[in-house]
Design a protein around this motif. Structure first.
Motif, PDB file in Angstrom:
ATOM      1  N   VAL A  33     -23.156  44.589  30.442  1.00 53.45           N
ATOM      2  CA  VAL A  33     -24.082  43.685  31.145  1.00 53.45           C
ATOM      3  C   VAL A  33     -23.630  43.497  32.595  1.00 53.45           C
ATOM      4  CG1 VAL A  33     -23.045  41.575  30.190  1.00 53.45           C
ATOM      5  CG2 VAL A  33     -25.306  41.480  31.072  1.00 53.45           C
ATOM      6  N   ILE A  34     -22.311  43.536  32.835  1.00 51.40           N
ATOM      7  CA  ILE A  34     -21.853  43.419  34.234  1.00 51.40           C
ATOM      8  C   ILE A  34     -22.352  44.623  35.038  1.00 51.40           C
ATOM      9  CG2 ILE A  34     -19.791  43.474  35.716  1.00 51.40           C
ATOM     10  CD1 ILE A  34     -18.441  41.646  33.612  1.00 51.40           C
ATOM     11  N   VAL A  50     -21.650  37.030  39.405  1.00 51.79           N
ATOM     12  CA  VAL A  50     -21.133  37.017  38.021  1.00 51.79           C
ATOM     13  C   VAL A  50     -20.089  35.911  37.944  1.00 51.79           C
ATOM     14  CG1 VAL A  50     -19.846  38.297  36.271  1.00 51.79           C
ATOM     15  CG2 VAL A  50     -21.569  39.475  37.657  1.00 51.79           C
ATOM     16  N   HIS A  51     -20.300  34.965  37.042  1.00 48.21           N
ATOM     17  CA  HIS A  51     -19.446  33.771  36.979  1.00 48.21           C
ATOM     18  C   HIS A  51     -18.696  33.750  35.644  1.00 48.21           C
ATOM     19  CE1 HIS A  51     -21.957  32.488  40.371  1.00 48.21           C
ATOM     20  NE2 HIS A  51     -22.995  32.876  39.634  1.00 48.21           N
ATOM     21  N   PHE A  52     -17.382  33.899  35.704  1.00 45.71           N
ATOM     22  CA  PHE A  52     -16.577  33.815  34.484  1.00 45.71           C
ATOM     23  C   PHE A  52     -16.274  32.340  34.215  1.00 45.71           C
ATOM     24  CE2 PHE A  52     -15.593  38.136  35.957  1.00 45.71           C
ATOM     25  CZ  PHE A  52     -15.811  38.845  34.786  1.00 45.71           C
ATOM     26  N   LEU A  77     -19.714  42.034  42.866  1.00 45.24           N
ATOM     27  CA  LEU A  77     -20.638  41.118  42.190  1.00 45.24           C
ATOM     28  C   LEU A  77     -20.075  39.699  42.101  1.00 45.24           C
ATOM     29  CD1 LEU A  77     -21.749  43.422  39.201  1.00 45.24           C
ATOM     30  CD2 LEU A  77     -23.180  42.668  41.119  1.00 45.24           C
ATOM     31  N   GLY A  78     -18.967  39.471  42.834  1.00 43.25           N
ATOM     32  CA  GLY A  78     -18.250  38.200  42.695  1.00 43.25           C
ATOM     33  C   GLY A  78     -19.116  36.967  42.912  1.00 43.25           C
ATOM     34  N   GLN A  89     -12.672  41.547  35.381  1.00 42.11           N
ATOM     35  CA  GLN A  89     -12.504  40.957  36.722  1.00 42.11           C
ATOM     36  C   GLN A  89     -12.480  42.078  37.770  1.00 42.11           C
ATOM     37  OE1 GLN A  89     -12.153  37.662  37.396  1.00 42.11           O
ATOM     38  NE2 GLN A  89     -11.532  36.695  35.465  1.00 42.11           N
ATOM     39  N   ASP A  90     -11.747  43.167  37.466  1.00 40.48           N
ATOM     40  CA  ASP A  90     -11.685  44.308  38.397  1.00 40.48           C
ATOM     41  C   ASP A  90     -13.061  44.914  38.608  1.00 40.48           C
ATOM     42  OD1 ASP A  90      -9.029  44.056  38.643  1.00 40.48           O
ATOM     43  OD2 ASP A  90      -8.478  45.717  37.301  1.00 40.48           O
TER      44      ASP A  90
END
Ligand code: UDP
Length: 408
Positions: free
Chosen positions: A222-223, A264-266, A260-261, A252-253
């Motif tokens: 999905v990322i 995309v929210h972790f 996409l930082g 994260q990498d």
């Protein structure tokens, strides 16, 4: 006298199998207790639910043994022996050992043989070489056939995988997971706006993915798809529950590499999944190996949000493509992105899919139905009826078959 049940679970983290155990053990808390092989948040949740918990601490080597390991490490075998002895001594005070995980089943089988107590295995996994080493599968099948009185598989996919590996179909029964719908009906439109505002402006699309971080759950898919959905944001809730930190770092990498930082929210592990699910536009469940029967699939349905999920495993028993969700080829980034984009362009369709999903899950995948079915099997194994077995809902037309007879 209702049967005295000792539920056995190796882990004390809060995964899907553990949340199911929490509901079942709570329903039986007057006659059932839980043995865990480590201490952790599950213990607190069980005790809050009025369940008595025994922590039989196992040496770390047992916890380090991975289900995909070809040969069980000697340290793990050495760690299992004293545990088996302690569990066997405890088991004499109970009528049934109810194993909730694969490691718990192996230990409970040996303890059950020593204590001469029946063992029931609640199978939350798909026993295929994608998930387990061949030796582990052989051991599980042998113990399942020789020791388990009954095996309750969370889906027909899980039941079929076990029979294909040589499991005796007469012992295997499908009991779909069930979820309490209550927490999924709480959010007002005002709350939805408030929650979304932490990540997106009004009118921006928000997707959500809610699973522990491990390669087979497929968050990387999905990322990758986010590169084709330039306006959308994605929430990734969940952690690497069983210490698979390498995959979490890889994600994260990937986000850094794809720049996409900002979209995309972790979120790490969240305890407000029902609220988050109701706040997103679309939920994506992208496993790249067959999903036994993810709770997140039922939760997405209860949240009334359209689900776009991999065409794999137990998901196919409750999601009908284009009726109450959308299915895509596991790992196919382009297909996933296309399906999400087309849904975002048709809000009415999103609403229809979400409503159908909610009504299906509410009527067919309730916690009460799951507990009633589990109760029937416990009664059959122990020969002692539970005093307060909840009523079983009738099977409605169109509901996928839930096998109460031997699945052969
Ligand atoms: N979950 C959670 N917080 C998170 C991510 C997931 O509480 O940040 C919950 C999720 O709502 C679901 C469970 O963890 O109830 C995962 O269960 P599932 O059967 O989907 O997957 P498993 O991890 O057991 O394979």
């Amino acid at each position: 006298m209702p049967p005295r049940i000792l539920f056995v679970n190796h882990a004390a983290v809060i995964g899907g199998a553990e949340l199911i155990l929490l509901d079942i053990a709570q329903a039986f808390n007057t006659s059932g207790e839980v043995a865990l092989f480590s201490n952790g948040p599950l213990r607190e949740r069980l005790e809050e639910a009025g369940v008595r918990v025994h922590v039989l601490k196992a040496a770390p080597s047992l916890h380090r043994a991975r289900r995909e390991s070809k040969i069980p490490p000697l340290g793990a075998v050495g760690a299992a022996l004293p545990l088996i002895g302690r569990l066997a001594r405890m088991a004499r005070s109970y009528d049934l050992l109810y194993a909730n995980t694969q490691k718990a089943f192996v230990v409970a089988s040996a303890a059950g043989l020593l204590a001469r107590r029946p063992v029931l295995w609640h199978l939350h996994d798909i026993l295929t070489p994608q998930h387990f080493s061949r030796n582990n599968i052989r051991l599980d099948v042998a113990l399942g056939n020789r020791v388990a009185r009954r095996i309750l598989a969370v889906s027909q996919a899980a039941a079929l995988a076990l029979t294909e590996q040589g499991g005796n179909p007469d012992k295997i029964f499908t009991v779909h997971n069930g979820i309490d719908p209550q927490p999924f009906k709480t959010l007002s439109p005002h709350d939805v706006v408030r929650i979304r505002s932490a990540w997106v402006a009004p009118g921006q699309a928000l997707l959500g993915c809610f699973s522990r971080l491990t390669h087979w759950k497929g968050q990387h898919v999905v990322i990758e798809a986010m590169t084709r959905l330039p306006e959308a944001h994605l929430l990734v809730a969940g952690t690497d529950l069983f210490g698979q930190t390498a995959y979490a770092e890889q994600l994260q990498d990937q986000v850094r590499r794809l720049k996409l930082g900002d979209r995309v929210h972790f979120l790490g592990h969240r305890s407000d999944v029902p609220d988050l699910m109701q706040a997103v536009d679309i939920i994506v469940h992208p496993p790249v190996a067959p999903e036994p029967f993810g709770r997140v699939v039922i939760e997405s349905m209860l949240a009334g949000r359209p689900l776009v999920a991999s065409r794999e495993g137990g998901t196919l028993e409750v999601i009908t493509d284009e009726v109450n969700g959308l299915l895509f080829t596991p790992g196919d980034v382009a297909e996933l992105a296309d399906k999400v984009a087309s849904l975002l362009a048709h809000p009415h369709r999103m609403q229809t899919l979400g409503q159908k999903a909610r009504s299906y899950a509410t009527s067919h995948l309730s916690r009460e139905t799951m507990i009633a079915r589990v109760t029937q099997h416990i009664n059959a194994v122990t020969g002692k009826p539970m005093a307060s077995a909840p009523p079983v809902q009738n099977r409605a037309e169109g509901e996928p078959a839930v096998l109460l007879e031997g699945s052969k």
